[in-house]
Enzyme design. Sequence first.
Site, PDB file in Angstrom:
ATOM      1  N   GLU A 158       0.849  -1.188   0.000  1.00 14.79           N
ATOM      2  CA  GLU A 158       0.000   0.000   0.000  1.00 14.79           C
ATOM      3  C   GLU A 158       0.888   1.242   0.000  1.00 14.79           C
ATOM      4  O   GLU A 158       1.781   1.383   0.851  1.00 14.79           O
ATOM      5  CB  GLU A 158      -0.899  -0.021   1.247  1.00 14.79           C
ATOM      6  CG  GLU A 158      -1.758   1.224   1.349  1.00 14.79           C
ATOM      7  CD  GLU A 158      -3.145   0.938   1.924  1.00 14.79           C
ATOM      8  OE1 GLU A 158      -3.532  -0.234   2.053  1.00 14.79           O
ATOM      9  OE2 GLU A 158      -3.838   1.928   2.219  1.00 14.79           O
ATOM     10  N   ASN A 203      -3.395  -1.637   7.579  1.00 13.51           N
ATOM     11  CA  ASN A 203      -4.708  -2.192   7.212  1.00 13.51           C
ATOM     12  C   ASN A 203      -4.490  -3.704   7.193  1.00 13.51           C
ATOM     13  O   ASN A 203      -4.266  -4.309   6.149  1.00 13.51           O
ATOM     14  CB  ASN A 203      -5.153  -1.686   5.843  1.00 13.51           C
ATOM     15  CG  ASN A 203      -5.263  -0.172   5.839  1.00 13.51           C
ATOM     16  OD1 ASN A 203      -5.781   0.424   6.775  1.00 13.51           O
ATOM     17  ND2 ASN A 203      -4.754   0.464   4.801  1.00 13.51           N
ATOM     18  N   GLU A 284     -10.640   4.644   9.073  1.00 12.71           N
ATOM     19  CA  GLU A 284     -10.811   4.320   7.657  1.00 12.71           C
ATOM     20  C   GLU A 284     -11.394   2.921   7.464  1.00 12.71           C
ATOM     21  O   GLU A 284     -10.948   2.157   6.616  1.00 12.71           O
ATOM     22  CB  GLU A 284      -9.477   4.452   6.912  1.00 12.71           C
ATOM     23  CG  GLU A 284      -8.926   5.874   6.941  1.00 12.71           C
ATOM     24  CD  GLU A 284      -7.710   6.094   6.047  1.00 12.71           C
ATOM     25  OE1 GLU A 284      -6.934   5.158   5.861  1.00 12.71           O
ATOM     26  OE2 GLU A 284      -7.573   7.225   5.537  1.00 12.71           O
ATOM     27  N   ARG A 317      -2.377   3.585  16.955  1.00 13.91           N
ATOM     28  CA  ARG A 317      -2.328   4.768  16.077  1.00 13.91           C
ATOM     29  C   ARG A 317      -3.441   5.761  16.400  1.00 13.91           C
ATOM     30  O   ARG A 317      -4.579   5.375  16.687  1.00 13.91           O
ATOM     31  CB  ARG A 317      -2.416   4.343  14.616  1.00 13.91           C
ATOM     32  CG  ARG A 317      -1.177   3.585  14.179  1.00 13.91           C
ATOM     33  CD  ARG A 317      -1.288   3.142  12.750  1.00 13.91           C
ATOM     34  NE  ARG A 317      -0.778   4.068  11.773  1.00 13.91           N
ATOM     35  CZ  ARG A 317      -1.415   4.430  10.671  1.00 13.91           C
ATOM     36  NH1 ARG A 317      -2.644   4.008  10.428  1.00 13.91           N
ATOM     37  NH2 ARG A 317      -0.864   5.228   9.796  1.00 13.91           N
ATOM     38  N   ASP A 357      -2.722  14.247   7.100  1.00 10.84           N
ATOM     39  CA  ASP A 357      -2.243  12.982   6.554  1.00 10.84           C
ATOM     40  C   ASP A 357      -1.011  13.149   5.674  1.00 10.84           C
ATOM     41  O   ASP A 357      -1.145  13.119   4.444  1.00 10.84           O
ATOM     42  CB  ASP A 357      -3.370  12.316   5.743  1.00 10.84           C
ATOM     43  CG  ASP A 357      -3.027  10.898   5.324  1.00 10.84           C
ATOM     44  OD1 ASP A 357      -1.998  10.387   5.792  1.00 10.84           O
ATOM     45  OD2 ASP A 357      -3.793  10.303   4.543  1.00 10.84           O
ATOM     46  N   GLU A 385       3.892   9.007  -0.792  1.00  8.14           N
ATOM     47  CA  GLU A 385       2.494   8.952  -1.232  1.00  8.14           C
ATOM     48  C   GLU A 385       2.033  10.306  -1.754  1.00  8.14           C
ATOM     49  O   GLU A 385       1.337  10.384  -2.761  1.00  8.14           O
ATOM     50  CB  GLU A 385       1.607   8.509  -0.059  1.00  8.14           C
ATOM     51  CG  GLU A 385       0.127   8.607  -0.372  1.00  8.14           C
ATOM     52  CD  GLU A 385      -0.779   8.197   0.791  1.00  8.14           C
ATOM     53  OE1 GLU A 385      -0.261   7.788   1.848  1.00  8.14           O
ATOM     54  OE2 GLU A 385      -2.002   8.278   0.619  1.00  8.14           O
TER      55      GLU A 385
HETATM   56  C1  GCU Z   1      -3.415   7.356   4.233  1.00  8.78           C
HETATM   57  C2  GCU Z   1      -3.191   6.414   3.090  1.00  8.78           C
HETATM   58  C3  GCU Z   1      -3.780   5.060   3.340  1.00  8.78           C
HETATM   59  C4  GCU Z   1      -3.307   4.529   4.692  1.00  8.78           C
HETATM   60  C5  GCU Z   1      -3.624   5.541   5.771  1.00  8.78           C
HETATM   61  C6  GCU Z   1      -3.076   5.177   7.130  1.00  8.78           C
HETATM   62  O1  GCU Z   1      -4.750   7.714   4.306  1.00  8.78           O
HETATM   63  O2  GCU Z   1      -3.728   6.965   1.917  1.00  8.78           O
HETATM   64  O3  GCU Z   1      -3.393   4.209   2.301  1.00  8.78           O
HETATM   65  O4  GCU Z   1      -3.910   3.321   4.974  1.00  8.78           O
HETATM   66  O5  GCU Z   1      -3.043   6.778   5.444  1.00  8.78           O
HETATM   67  O6  GCU Z   1      -2.077   5.783   7.514  1.00  8.78           O
HETATM   68  O7  GCU Z   1      -3.622   4.337   7.812  1.00  8.78           O
END
Ligand code: GCU
Length: 682
Positions: A158, A203, A284, A317, A357, A385
């Site tokens: 990711e 994730n 998220e 986190r 972010d 990113e």
């Molecule tokens: C950002 C990122 C995600 C990631 C998230 C996180 O939003 O785009 O891909 O999972 O950060 O730090 O958990």
Amino acid sequence: MMKCYKRVAIATLLVLQVIGAHAIDGYDLWLRMPMVTDGTKVTIDNPQIPETGNFDPQFAPIAISRSELNTFLHNTGRDVHLAIDAKAPADDGFTIKYGANRIDIKSASAVGVLYGAYHLLRLQQTGHLPKNGQTIKERPMSKYRLLNHWDNLNGTIERGFAGRSIFWSSKGDIVDENSARIQLYARANASIGINGTVLNNVNASPQMLTSERLDQVRRIARILAPYGIKVYLSVNFASPRALGDVSTADPLDPDVIRWWRNKVKEIYDAIPNFGGFLVKANSEGEPGPQDFGRTHVDGANMLADALKPYGGIVMWRAFVYAADSPDRANQAYDEFMPFDGKFRDNVILQVKNGPVDFQPREPIHPLFFSMKRTKVMPEFQITQEYLGESVHSVYLAPMWKEVTDEIDMSVGVAGVSNVGNSQNWCGNDLIQANWYAYGRLAWNKRLSSKQIADEFVRQTFTKEDQGVQTLTDLMLATHEACVNYMMPMGIHHIFAGGHHYGPEPWYAPRGVRVDWTPPYYHKADAFGMGFDRTTKGSNNVSQYPKKLAKLYNNVNTCPEKYLLWFHHVGWTQKLPCGETLWDRLCHKYDEGVRAAEGFVRTWERLKPYIDEERYEALRVKFDRQAKDAWWWRDACLLYFQTFSKLPFPQDCPPVRHDLQTLMQYHLRMDNYTAAPIDQLPD
Ligand code: GCU
């Protein structure tokens, strides 16, 4: 025992062979040291550690130190003595005493000796060997110095832009196949003091905790351990339920508590030096204690209790935000401040450097100033990113230092890795510097960005002073340039939806969460633009200590770099610099474009100092970076102009693109690959 020592020695040799076999393709990172057999004698001064054979695994770092110095230290005319010494610096610190005839490296731990060995080699490589009689003393400033890999079990990464995972693969088990690479990874990390690594995506798949996967973790841990690196895992909070063992994942349910205790025991039985868990919960869409009416404290403490008997930690986190909040930047503070002082002592709150972010520039996250009774560690993103992926060469140390200079990092620090299985690890030879700089700052946050860049360049590209000077100056200018051509003056999150590579300040499709769309952040309208986070707006300023709150709250004292982060400013409003917002914005974007074009020319000037392979690869990238700067500048200014209705200032060059075409352009890519250079707008 004997076997263990042999294994370390053979494996080290294997890594050396791998290094020797490659052209200058970036594979050997900052460890491009000539192998010299000039007979440097390395002696281990502790009688309980035999010179050969019968080696206790806890002394493996000493064996590695010896082999590295034997192979790579040259022409000092001195023998080297290694010793674990209770009176030497603790916390894996070390001393290097550079005498007339001998060099003594001492630490209270075996890993500390290894750090000393790598430090000595770095001094040699950068031309800074100590003077006769000089003693160097080092001690790390952060206890936990971790990389976080956002690697999925199917091998994708990711926000990874440098190939696939070096740990996981859709093919199944690749640990043995990749063991030489994983060992070089360990060696590179040890050389800059990194002492822990989280092997999988935040994730997290519940599958991470199956016995089969844990066996792979065990084997990875065995490759990393001799280099002083512990493994940690991201865990999915709903694992007990998702794996079908318990009907709930409620952290107060006795069966759930028992499940985690047993799982932790299973892990430690296999991996006695396991580090602990990293958890993204209720963020998220990831599961968390709130799904069961419980709190972050309930969830974190339950896991902490399971890990405590083994010395493990929980990194919980703070990256949380709900869809319907009027200001995403407020949420982590609002949610976590009431819990200050309620977490167990083996829980560390892991907080992103800024409140939104990983944007190209953010003010410091207010939690760093306010959580007084909770352990806190910052999380930085090494992978780019939001800073041009592995296409743009952006040196991130100056950006991190805006934070590290201001906060306490003694507990620890995490960096989201930019490592993949591409030949040069990071997909771009120059941004290996970010992995390097991250480690160096985790060890010693007082190092300057310039010194770290200088060290990196001398160990990787060139040792010629003129080349070093030119390249480090270029690197030092890249972050500010990127901010200017992407989102100057505190603008943030105006990226294309999904992949975050190019500009789409207009992106707001129906049905997408508004806080995932740029207009939520830039708030451009007929009057002006910017997010009002003052006391009259979302009141985000009040989360900061009084002095900062006052500074940020006033449009005339707010630093220009944060202006549109904290204020909604009129297009024609005069700024302290004397220009109107609109004119200033245009000039800042131009500044970014000019800088990016300058990098192309500077890189050409560097040709005599750089090998052909890396020169050409980076020439293509700098060229693209400059084109992207134009793309960003034109897209953003033309779009904001539809609100400001003002002409560009006279000294601004005409645009190269038209807005309609840019708005119709959609870059097709997923989250797991770098932007395809040949498909981007010219
Ligand atoms: C950002 C990122 C995600 C990631 C998230 C996180 O939003 O785009 O891909 O999972 O950060 O730090 O958990």
